[in-house]
Design an enzyme around this catalytic site. Structure first.
Site, mmCIF file in Angstrom:
data_model
loop_
_atom_site.group_PDB
_atom_site.id
_atom_site.type_symbol
_atom_site.label_atom_id
_atom_site.label_comp_id
_atom_site.label_asym_id
_atom_site.label_seq_id
_atom_site.Cartn_x
_atom_site.Cartn_y
_atom_site.Cartn_z
ATOM 1 C CG LEU A 125 -1.855 1.176 1.408
ATOM 2 C CD1 LEU A 125 -3.186 0.720 2.032
ATOM 3 C CD2 LEU A 125 -1.244 2.278 2.283
ATOM 4 C CG ASP A 179 -0.092 10.905 3.307
ATOM 5 O OD1 ASP A 179 -1.076 10.255 2.926
ATOM 6 O OD2 ASP A 179 -0.064 11.555 4.367
ATOM 7 C CD GLN A 225 3.778 7.993 5.427
ATOM 8 O OE1 GLN A 225 3.100 7.605 6.359
ATOM 9 N NE2 GLN A 225 5.066 8.226 5.537
ATOM 10 C CE1 TYR A 260 1.949 6.399 10.771
ATOM 11 C CE2 TYR A 260 0.546 8.177 11.536
ATOM 12 C CZ TYR A 260 0.767 6.830 11.340
ATOM 13 O OH TYR A 260 -0.190 5.916 11.721
ATOM 14 C CB SER A 261 3.335 12.574 5.930
ATOM 15 O OG SER A 261 2.643 11.570 5.239
ATOM 16 C CG ASP A 316 1.111 14.872 8.334
ATOM 17 O OD1 ASP A 316 1.681 13.797 8.563
ATOM 18 O OD2 ASP A 316 -0.124 14.991 8.235
ATOM 19 C CD GLU A 339 -4.193 13.214 8.512
ATOM 20 O OE1 GLU A 339 -3.721 12.362 9.283
ATOM 21 O OE2 GLU A 339 -4.726 12.932 7.421
#
Length: 469
Positions: free
Chosen positions: A38, A41, A57, A100-101, A160, A218
């Site tokens: 999968l 972002d 991601q 994470y982003s 983010d 976000e």
């Protein structure tokens, strides 16, 4: 799990699944998609030393959300891409539940990543760290670790970071949720990327004249565009209205003026960036020739993503095409990056009544439609585009429920540019006045059928595949 163990698991997943994923007839030809697993972002979008870099991601282990890695592609021309070494794996205590982003900057000539380390606890609580990693001579990234802990007054939903340099300082915007469960954008400043000073909240729910406007914001991105400051963000929790905010979560922008000394950003109204079914978490960069480019995730979190047929072949989601941004009368105009014109084959033209239009193959194609009068266009029996003279309708069956669902645009139509790629469509309205982006899964081979009793002018190009090394 150690980084070595994570990398071994990722390699096994790629080796075991890449042949099946690559043979999927819905696999894109000129959009970026994960080898397996999968993708969501886009991260760290930057032009650095003559090459574009797009991180993303990635869960290489399954078509599921989970502890995200950062994959990495680079390109000299936005057309020919190569896989770079895996940039980040969630191996440290400060990122146990995902890298994470975040964003990328050039710091004294060194490509440097700023990202969120996500940590969840057994009792259901969570925290977040903003972390740094620097590229080494092998093209890999050495982690510095956290440079910013969870700021006081906010839940564990702080993530983010988007970082830029201005006037001798580094600045960062962060998406956040305060203790009242209201979405915010935070502004911070640093001299060295290591020590950060909190300046204040510059946007969010119940700020700058907004009322309640979502429980989490976000993927903020703040940049200068044609003499004004633009804040892109993704508010979560906006109630759907008759013809906007129809996706699970939204992505849009505010135009205003950023005062970094006072940490203020007075701005205008929120405008959605894309009116299609799948678009989220966009990120921009400024190119060496001064353009502002955007690339986004062709997906929506917590939507119906796991009902897409590519899951059976072990991969899920793509990124959008790169888009050039300009600002006209306070509105963002989006156009496909000019580099993509190099993918065009021979052009076909046709003029006449829509009912008499030829049936064209559109597996990977660009189609221009010029008309002001009503028509319909059926894309492979899976997606219907209809202009009724007042409103543009994009309709399909929901993959989970089987019920019809629709997205709309209101305005005066003169031209559509439709970019097709196996299982995606990006519709640019009036040279980028609005965009509708969607995944679709046509009956193969994908064909485009027009209908209508009024004149229409069409141009059609088949598009070559991008090269992915």
């Amino acid at each position: 799990m150690t980084e070595t163990s994570l990398l071994k698991q990722a390699l096994r997943s790629v080796v075991a699944g890449q042949v099946k994923a690559a043979s999927d007839p819905y696999r894109p030809g000129w959009h970026l998609a994960p080898p397996v697993g999968l993708l969501n972002d886009p991260n760290g979008f930057i032009q650095h030393k003559g090459r574009y870099h797009v991180f993303y991601q990635w869960n290489p282990l399954a078509c599921a959300h989970g502890a995200k890695f950062w994959g990495h592609w680079s390109s000299a021309d936005l057309l020919n891409w190569r896989h770079e070494p895996l940039a980040l794996a969630p191996s440290e205590a400060y990122e146990t539940h995902g890298c994470y982003s975040g964003s990328a900057v050039s710091d004294h000539g060194h490509l440097t990543l700023i990202y969120t380390g996500n940590v969840k606890y057994p009792d259901g609580s969570r925290t977040a760290f903003q972390c740094l990693a620097r590229e080494n001579a092998k093209g890999e990234f050495d982690k510095t670790g956290p440079v910013l802990d969870l700021p006081e007054g906010y839940t564990g939903h702080v993530r983010d970071p988007k970082v830029w340099r201005k006037g001798g300082h580094w600045f960062m915007v962060l998406g956040a949720q305060d203790l009242s469960l209201q979405g915010k954008v935070l502004l911070l400043r640093s001299d060295d990327l290591l020590s950060w000073e909190f300046l204040g909240e510059i946007a969010g729910s119940n700020l700058n004249g907004l009322g309640d406007f979502g429980y989490m914001w976000e993927c903020p991105d703040l940049f200068r565009l044609d003499g004004q400051d633009v804040l892109i963000c993704c508010p979560q929790g906006l109630p759907a209205q008759a013809d906007r905010y129809l996706n699970t979560f939204q992505s849009g922008y505010f135009v205003g003026h950023l005062d970094t000394e006072k940490a203020k950003f007075p701005h205008g109204e929120f405008t959605e960036l894309d009116l299609g079914f799948e678009f989220y978490a966009p990120q921009t960069t400024q190119t060496d020739d001064g353009r502002r480019l955007l690339i986004g995730w062709m997906g929506i979190p917590d939507g119906d993503e796991f009902y897409q047929p590519t899951v059976e072949n072990g991969w899920l989601h793509t990124l959008t095409c790169p888009r050039e941004l300009t600002l006209v009368a306070g509105k963002i105009i989006q156009r496909p990056a000019r580099e993509l014109q190099a993918l065009r084959g021979d052009m076909l033209e046709w003029h006449g009544l829509a009912d008499d239009a030829p049936v064209w193959d559109v597996p990977r194609a660009e189609v221009e439609i010029e008309t002001v009068q009503a028509f319909s266009a059926d894309f492979g029996g899976d997606l219907l585009l209809r202009w009724d003279g007042d409103c543009l309708h994009l309709t399909r069956k929901n993959r989970r429920t089987g019920l019809p669902e629709e997205r709309v645009w209101h305005g005066s139509l003169r031209k559509l540019t439709v970019m097709c790629d196996s299982s995606s469509i990006e519709i640019f309205i009036n040279d980028g006045e609005a965009v509708m982006t969607s995944r679709y899964f046509p009956v193969l081979p994908a064909r485009l059928n027009f209908s209508g009793h009024y004149p229409i002018a069409l141009r059609h190009w088949l598009l070559a595949d991008c090269v992915l090394e």
